[in-house]
Design a protein around this motif. Structure first.
Motif, short mmCIF file in Angstrom:
data_model
loop_
_atom_site.label_atom_id
_atom_site.label_comp_id
_atom_site.label_asym_id
_atom_site.label_seq_id
_atom_site.Cartn_x
_atom_site.Cartn_y
_atom_site.Cartn_z
N ALA A 1 -0.76 6.93 -4.46
CA ALA A 1 0.67 7.20 -4.64
C ALA A 1 1.49 5.97 -4.26
CB ALA A 1 1.09 8.40 -3.79
N SER A 2 1.13 5.32 -3.15
CA SER A 2 1.90 4.16 -2.69
C SER A 2 1.81 3.02 -3.70
CB SER A 2 1.37 3.67 -1.33
OG SER A 2 1.51 4.69 -0.37
N TYR B 1 -9.34 -0.64 3.39
CA TYR B 1 -8.64 0.23 2.43
C TYR B 1 -7.16 0.38 2.75
CZ TYR B 1 -13.27 1.67 0.84
OH TYR B 1 -14.54 1.69 0.34
N ILE B 2 -6.80 0.15 4.01
CA ILE B 2 -5.39 0.24 4.40
C ILE B 2 -5.01 -1.08 5.06
CG2 ILE B 2 -3.64 1.74 5.47
CD1 ILE B 2 -5.76 3.76 6.09
N ASP C 1 -2.99 -7.78 -4.10
CA ASP C 1 -1.67 -7.96 -3.49
C ASP C 1 -1.17 -6.70 -2.81
OD1 ASP C 1 -1.33 -10.52 -4.17
OD2 ASP C 1 -0.07 -10.16 -5.94
N PHE C 2 -1.83 -5.58 -3.13
CA PHE C 2 -1.37 -4.28 -2.64
C PHE C 2 -1.59 -4.16 -1.14
CE2 PHE C 2 -2.70 0.37 -2.18
CZ PHE C 2 -1.41 0.82 -1.97
N GLY C 3 -0.53 -3.78 -0.42
CA GLY C 3 -0.66 -3.60 1.02
C GLY C 3 0.26 -2.49 1.50
N VAL C 4 -0.26 -1.62 2.32
CA VAL C 4 0.55 -0.54 2.86
C VAL C 4 -0.03 -0.11 4.21
CG1 VAL C 4 -0.77 1.29 1.69
CG2 VAL C 4 1.61 1.72 2.29
N ASP C 5 0.86 0.24 5.13
CA ASP C 5 0.42 0.84 6.39
C ASP C 5 0.53 2.35 6.28
OD1 ASP C 5 -0.31 -1.31 7.97
OD2 ASP C 5 1.74 -1.68 8.67
N ILE C 6 -0.42 3.06 6.88
CA ILE C 6 -0.30 4.51 6.99
C ILE C 6 -0.21 4.85 8.47
CG2 ILE C 6 -1.33 6.76 6.49
CD1 ILE C 6 -2.74 5.56 4.11
#
Lengths: 479, 203
Positions: free
Chosen positions: A133-134, A169-170, A178-183
Motif C-alpha cells: 500500500a505504501s 523489507y522495511i 528507491d522505495f523506503g518506508v518505516d513501520i
C-alpha cells in the motif's frame, strides 16, 4: 437473567489451539492460508510459503500500476463501511507530501474477531500489505495502531517488524530499490470509538479519541497532522500480498462481481460450532454459515433460531426469514441491515431478548466519547431505560420513551428487517443520524431491532398503563 | 518517586523519535509509566509532559479518556470479565456473580491483599470462545466457574508468573528500529518533496 449458565465442556474445540476459534475448511484461503502452521507468525515460515513475493512483484512495476491493480480487484474495506480500498487511495490530493498510512488494528466491534487472529497468526502478511500500500500510494511512513488489550498481537507484530527490518523489507532502500518506508507499532489504550478513522488519527496524535467533524469527509485529503492519510483495516491490507502476487483477475475470480474475494466471519453465540471462518464473499448465505456442516453446524441443543446479528453489534437484527441473504452489502442493506465488520451473533429460542439487547445498548452507551449530545445523553438514557425494563421495573411508557430518545439520535424511519409474522416490511439502509459517527445510532439499533421484531417479549416485562403501582425505592435502586 | 527511571527515559526518547510530532508518543509513554509503576501517577504524567513538551494537564486530559489507564493503585492482576453480547449469551453474568463470590469483592474493587482487581469489561475480540475474561489482558477462553477458581489459585500461588506479567506490562518485547535502516520521521512541515520512488513524469 433467565439464561442458564452453560458448562461448555461439550463444545467443539478448535483444531488449531494457536488460532483459537479458527476452522479452515475446504474453501479458498486468501488471508488465512498460514493459520494451519503453529509457527505461521515467523519469517522463516512466511518465506517458506511464498512470503514477500507480492512485494517483489509490486516493486517490479511502477507504483500507479500497482494502485490500478488494487482498484481493479474491487477489494472492499473490511472495517465495516465496505468502501473500495483502491478508490479510497485515489482520494489523496496530487502533489501534497508527506502522506501517511495508518493501520486500523483497533478491532473492538462486538462479535468481531478476525484482525486479532491475522495479527497473531500471520503478522508478516499484514506487514507485506502495508508495504505494498505504501509503495502504490506514495506513503512515506506507516503507523500500525493495535488495540491495547491485545498484548499477544503486539508481541508477534513487534517481533515480525524486527525480522522484516533486519531482512531489508522495511526501512531505507527496500530490496535495493528507491522505495523506503518505516513501520511504527503504536499502542492503543482502550476506547471503542477509536476504531472510527478520524478518532483513530486523533488518538495517534496523542489526543482524546474523538471523531472529527466532517467535512473534510476523508482523511485521505486531510488526516494525520493535517496531511493526506490512508486509513485501512488490518484484514483489508492482509489481502494485498495475494492481489499483488496473483493479480486482480485471480482475486475477482473468487466471490461475486460486487463482493469479490473472501472475507473472515466470526460466528458466535448459540451455535454448535462457534468459530472464525474465511468464506467466499458475496455468494455464501447466512443459512450456509449458521447451519452448514463446514461452518457453525446449526443451533445448539436442537433449539430453534430466534434472531441473529448479521454484522457486528451495530447492525440491525435478522431472523430466520433473512437466512437466505448472501454476504453481499447491497442485499443486506435492502433487507434492513448491514454486513459491517464480519461478525454474526446467534440467539436461539431460549434467549432473553431484552437482556441480550441490553448487553449491546450498555456497550455503546459506555463507549460514547461524549462529543455529540444525542449519543452522550441519549445512549445513557437508553441504557438506563432498558436496564429498568430488564430488571422488571419498567412501564409501557418506558417503551415509548425509548422510541422518543431513538428519534433524537436517528430521526425518521429506523431501518429494520421484514417480519412476515408481524406483517412488517423491511426499512432499508441508510438511516438518518444526528451524530458525527455511528456510536450513537448503534446504541439505538439493537433495542430498536429487539422491540420491533419481538414486541411481545417487552410487553410481557412491563407494567401497563392503569395497572401501575408505585415501586418501592429500594427495589428500584438495586444496581 | 514515580517519574520514569533512567532506563525508561532512554526507551521514551527512542519512542518519541519515531513520530513526526512528539505528542503522538503520549499514549505509548503513559503505558510505559504504567508498566513501571503499576498505575499512572501524577509524577509520571508530569514527567511525560516534560518529555513531549506539553502541559501535565494535556497528558491527563488524553490519558483519562482511555480505559486501560488507571489512576489509583491496582491489583497485581487485573481480571476483566467480558459482558458484551456473545459472552452475555453464554453466561457472562453468572460468571461475574461467581467471580464476585469467590473473591469476596464487587466488580470494580481490589482484594484486601492487593493481588486481584476485578472489573466488568466490554468486547475482548474472542467472541467465539465465550464467556471470556482477560487477566492483565491475557485471554482465558470458555471460562467455567471451576476454571475461574483454578485461575485464582494459580495467580495466588505464583504458578502463572511466567505467563502473566504484573499489571501495566503489555507486550513483553518492544519493537526495535535499527538506526541504519530507519527512514526517519521528519516533521511534515519540513517535507517539501515527494518520496523518491514516486516519479512524476514530465509532460
Amino acid at each position: 437473567m433467565s439464561t442458564e449458565y452453560t458448562e461448555n465442556t461439550d463444545r467443539v474445540v478448535s483444531p488449531l489451539p494457536w488460532a483459537p476459534g479458527f476452522y479452515p475448511g475446504d474453501r479458498p484461503q486468501i488471508v488465512t492460508s498460514r493459520f494451519q502452521y503453529e509457527d505461521g507468525h515467523t519469517l522463516e515460515r512466511y518465506h517458506a510459503t511464498g512470503g514477500y513475493e507480492g512485494l517483489r512483484a509490486a516493486l517490479a512495476k511502477p507504483p500507479d500500476e500497482v494502485a490500478e491493480e488494487v482498484k481493479n480487484s474491487t477489494l472492499l474495506g473490511r472495517g465495516g463501511a465496505g468502501f473500495p480500498a483502491g478508490v479510497k487511495w485515489g482520494f489523496t490530493p496530487q502533489g501534497v507530501w508527506p502522506r501517511y498510512l495508518v493501520v486500523n488494528g483497533d478491532e473492538s466491534e462486538p462479535g468481531t474477531y478476525k484482525d486479532r487472529l491475522l495479527m497473531e497468526c500471520d503478522p508478516h502478511q499484514l506487514i507485506e500489505g502495508c508495504l505494498i500500500a505504501s509503495y502504490a500510494a506514495g506513503l512515506s511512513q506507516c503507523f500500525l495502531y493495535i488495540r491495547g488489550e491485545m498484548p499477544l498481537a503486539h508481541e508477534r507484530v513487534a517481533t515480525a517488524l524486527d525480522e522484516a527490518y533486519a531482512a531489508g523489507y522495511i526501512g531505507t532502500n527496500i530490496l535495493g530499490t528507491d522505495f523506503g518506508v518505516d513501520i511504527v507499532l503504536h499502542t492503543g489504550a482502550g476506547a471503542y470509538v477509536v476504531g472510527e478513522e478520524t478518532a483513530l488519527i486523533e488518538s495517534l496524535e496523542g489526543e482524546r479519541g474523538m471523531p472529527r467533524l466532517k467535512p473534510p469527509y476523508f482523511p485521505a485529503a486531510v488526516g494525520l497532522y493535517g496531511q493526506p492519510t490512508i486509513v485501512n483495516n488490518v484484514e483489508t491490507l492482509a489481502n494485498l500480498p495475494f492481489i499483488a502476487k496473483e493479480g486482480s483477475v485471480a482475486y475477482t475470480a473468487i466471490g461475486t462481481a460486487t463482493s469479490p474475494g473472501t472475507r473472515m466471519i466470526a460466528v458466535s453465540g448459540h451455535v454448535k460450532r462457534p468459530g472464525v471462518y474465511e468464506i467466499v464473499n458475496g455468494s455464501t448465505t447466512f443459512r450456509e454459515l449458521l447451519y452448514g456442516e463446514d461452518f457453525a453446524q446449526g443451533i445448539r441443543d436442537g433449539n430453534d433460531l430466534k434472531a441473529f446479528v448479521p454484522g457486528g453489534g451495530s447492525a440491525p437484527w435478522f431472523t430466520a426469514e433473512q437466512l437466505d441473504i448472501p454476504f453481499e452489502g447491497p442485499q443486506a442493506g435492502a433487507a434492513g441491515s448491514m454486513l459491517g465488520s464480519g461478525a454474526v451473533m446467534v440467539m436461539d429460542s431460549t434467549t432473553d431478548i431484552p437482556a441480550a439487547a441490553l448487553s449491546l445498548v450498555r456497550f455503546y452507551a459506555h463507549e460514547s466519547c461524549g462529543k455529540c449530545v444525542p449519543c452522550r445523553e441519549g445512549g445513557t438514557w437508553l441504557y438506563r431505560l432498558v436496564q429498568r425494563i430488564v430488571d422488571g421495573h419498567g412501564t409501557d411508557a418506558d417503551l415509548q420513551t425509548i422510541l422518543d430518545v431513538g428519534q433524537s439520535i436517528c430521526p425518521g424511519d429506523m431501518q429494520h428487517a421484514s417480519s412476515e409474522r408481524l406483517g412488517l416490511d423491511a426499512v432499508p439502509f441508510p438511516y438518518k443520524m444526528t451524530t458525527i459517527c455511528f456510536v450513537g445510532p448503534s446504541a439505538y439499533v439493537p433495542i430498536h431491532s429487539a422491540m420491533t421484531l419481538f414486541p411481545e417479549d417487552f410487553d410481557a416485562l412491563v407494567t401497563k398503563r392503569g395497572e401501575r403501582r408505585s415501586i418501592p425505592v429500594m427495589a428500584g435502586a438495586g444496581e | 518517586m514515580s517519574r520514569l527511571s533512567d532506563h525508561n527515559v532512554l526507551v521514551a526518547k527512542e519512542i518519541i523519535a519515531r513520530y513526526p510530532k512528539k505528542k503522538s508518543a503520549l499514549i505509548p509513554l503513559v503505558h510505559l509509566s504504567q508498566e513501571q509503576n503499576g498505575y499512572v501517577t501524577e509524577d509520571a504524567m508530569r514527567h511525560v509532559a516534560e518529555l513531549i513538551d506539553v502541559t501535565p494537564a494535556e497528558v491527563y486530559g488524553t490519558a483519562s479518556f482511555y480505559e486501560m489507564f488507571r489512576f489509583e493503585p491496582t491489583g497485581k492482576y487485573l481480571i476483566n470479565i467480558c459482558g458484551t453480547m456473545s459472552c452475555q449469551l453464554m453466561g457472562a453474568e453468572q460468571l461475574m456473580h461467581h467471580a464476585e463470590d469467590r473473591l469476596g469483592i464487587r466488580a470494580g474493587s481490589t482484594t484486601s491483599d492487593g493481588l486481584i482487581t476485578l472489573q466488568h469489561a466490554e468486547c475482548q475480540a474472542a467472541c467465539t470462545e465465550a464467556p471470556t475474561l482477560q487477566v492483565n489482558y491475557r485471554h482465558r477462553y470458555r471460562v467455567t466457574p471451576e476454571a475461574f477458581d483454578q485461575l485464582v489459585d494459580d495467580l495466588r500461588s505464583g504458578a502463572l508468573d511466567d505467563v502473566v506479567p504484573p499489571h501495566g506490562t503489555l507486550a513483553r518485547n518492544r519493537q526495535q528500529i535499527p538506526a541504519e535502516r530507519a527512514v526517519g520521521a521528519p516533521d511534515p512541515d519540513d517535507v517539501t518533496e515527494g518520496p523518491a520512488w514516486i516519479q512524476v513524469t514530465p509532460a
